[in-house]
Design a protein around this motif. Structure first.
Motif, short mmCIF file in Angstrom:
data_model
loop_
_atom_site.label_atom_id
_atom_site.label_comp_id
_atom_site.label_asym_id
_atom_site.label_seq_id
_atom_site.Cartn_x
_atom_site.Cartn_y
_atom_site.Cartn_z
N PRO A 28 0.81 -1.23 0.00
CA PRO A 28 0.00 0.00 0.00
C PRO A 28 0.83 1.27 0.00
N SER A 31 1.71 2.00 -3.44
CA SER A 31 0.52 2.49 -4.14
C SER A 31 0.34 3.98 -3.93
N ARG B 24 -9.33 -4.97 -6.32
CA ARG B 24 -8.58 -4.98 -5.06
C ARG B 24 -9.50 -5.25 -3.88
N ILE B 29 -6.89 1.07 -0.77
CA ILE B 29 -6.55 1.10 -2.19
C ILE B 29 -7.79 1.47 -3.01
N CYS B 33 -8.31 4.59 -5.55
CA CYS B 33 -8.79 4.50 -6.93
C CYS B 33 -9.94 5.47 -7.16
#
Lengths: 174, 99
Positions: A28, A31, B24, B29, B33
Motif C-alpha cells: 500500500p 501504491s 482490489r 486502495i 482508486c
C-alpha cells in the motif's frame, strides 16, 4: 513535433503507467507513492492547459494534504506488510474486462464527437485573477455552501473517529 | 494537440480507477482508486475549460477538490474506526455492516 507534444506524451505515459502501478502494486505504501506521481503528472497537464493556479492547488491539496493523510492512516494501521488477500482470478479477470469494455464503449462513442479546437490565444483564464472573479461573482452561493460542507466533514470525522471506551466489543476478523 | 487526446487520457485514467476498485480488496486502495477517478474528471474539465476559453469549468474543479477533501476525511475516519473494531481493512470482512 514540438516541445508541447513531447511534454504531452511524456506526462501521459507517466500518468497512465503510474496509475497502473497504483492498482497493481502489492504494497500500500508504494501504491500511495505511485498515486503521488500520477497527481504530479496531472499537474503537469494542467500547466500545459494554461491552468497554472489549478496545477499549484492540485500539488498542494492532493499530493500534499490528502496523500499525507493516506500515508498516515496506512502507517497507523501498520499495513505495509504485503499480506493482503487477493480476490480470485475469475473476479480479477471480470473486473479488468468490465473496465476495459467501458473504456472501449466510451472511446467508440467519443471518437467521432465534434469538438472545438483548443484555443491558442487565451492563456490567462487560469490565472488567479480571472478565477477569483469568476468564483466570487458567478459562484458565490456554491462557495458558501462548500464551507458548510467542510464544517460538517470536520465534525463528522471527529465524531466518527472518536474513541469510545465504554461499549467497544473487540471482534477478531477471520 | 486536439482535445480528443485529453478525453482519451482521462477516460483511460477513469477506467484504470474502475478496474482498481473492482479487483482490489484493501479498502484504502479502493479509496485511492476513487481519488484517481475524481482526478480524471478534473483533467477533462480543465481541458474543456481551455476548449471553450471559459474559466467556469476550472471553478468546478475547485468544488470537486472540496468534495474530494471532505470525502477523504470522513472516509478515512470510517476506515480507521472499522480497523479498530475488526482489525482489518479487507472489504470481504467489512461486508456484514454489523458485528
Amino acid at each position: 513535433m514540438g516541445i508541447y507534444e513531447i511534454l504531452f506524451w511524456l506526462l501521459t505515459i507517466m500518468a497512465i503507467s503510474s496509475a497502473l502501478g497504483v492498482i497493481l502494486s502489492r504494497n500500500p505504501i508504494s501504491s500511495v507513492l505511485f498515486l503521488i506521481v500520477t497527481f504530479f503528472s496531472i499537474s503537469g497537464h494542467y500547466i500545459l492547459l494554461n491552468a497554472q493556479f489549478l496545477a499549484v492547488v492540485n500539488v498542494i491539496v492532493y499530493a500534499g494534504a490528502i496523500m499525507v493523510l493516506f500515508l498516515f492512516v496506512i502507517m497507523l494501521m501498520n499495513l505495509n506488510a504485503d499480506v493482503e488477500p487477493q480476490k480470485g482470478r475469475l473476479l480479477q479477470l471480470a473486473g479488468v474486462i468490465a473496465g476495459g469494455i467501458l473504456f472501449l464503449v466510451v472511446l467508440a462513442a467519443l471518437k467521432s464527437a465534434t469538438v472545438l479546437p483548443l484555443e491558442k490565444a487565451s492563456s490567462d483564464i487560469g490565472l488567479i485573477k480571472n478565477l477569483g472573479r469568476t468564483l466570487f461573482t458567478q459562484f458565490v452561493l456554491p462557495f458558501e455552501v462548500s464551507s458548510v460542507l467542510f464544517l460538517s466533514a470536520m465534525i463528522g470525522a471527529i465524531v466518527i473517529g472518536k474513541k469510545e471506551d465504554t461499549n467497544t466489543i473487540p471482534l477478531k476478523g477471520k | 494537440m486536439p482535445v480528443q487526446y485529453y478525453i482519451f487520457l482521462s477516460m483511460a485514467l477513469f477506467c484504470i480507477g474502475i478496474m482498481g476498485t473492482l479487483i482490489r480488496r484493501n479498502a484504502i486502495i479502493i479509496f485511492m482508486c476513487i481519488e484517481l477517478m475524481l482526478n480524471a474528471v478534473n483533467l477533462l474539465m480543465v481541458a474543456f475549460s481551455k476548449m471553450y476559453a471559459d474559466s467556469s469549468a476550472q471553478v468546478f474543479v475547485f468544488f470537486n477538490m472540496v468534495v474530494a477533501a471532505a470525502e477523504v476525511s470522513v472516509g478515512l475516519a470510517i476506515i480507521v474506526m472499522m480497523y479498530r473494531k475488526v482489525h482489518s481493512v479487507d472489504i470481504n470482512i467489512l461486508n456484514r455492516l454489523k458485528h
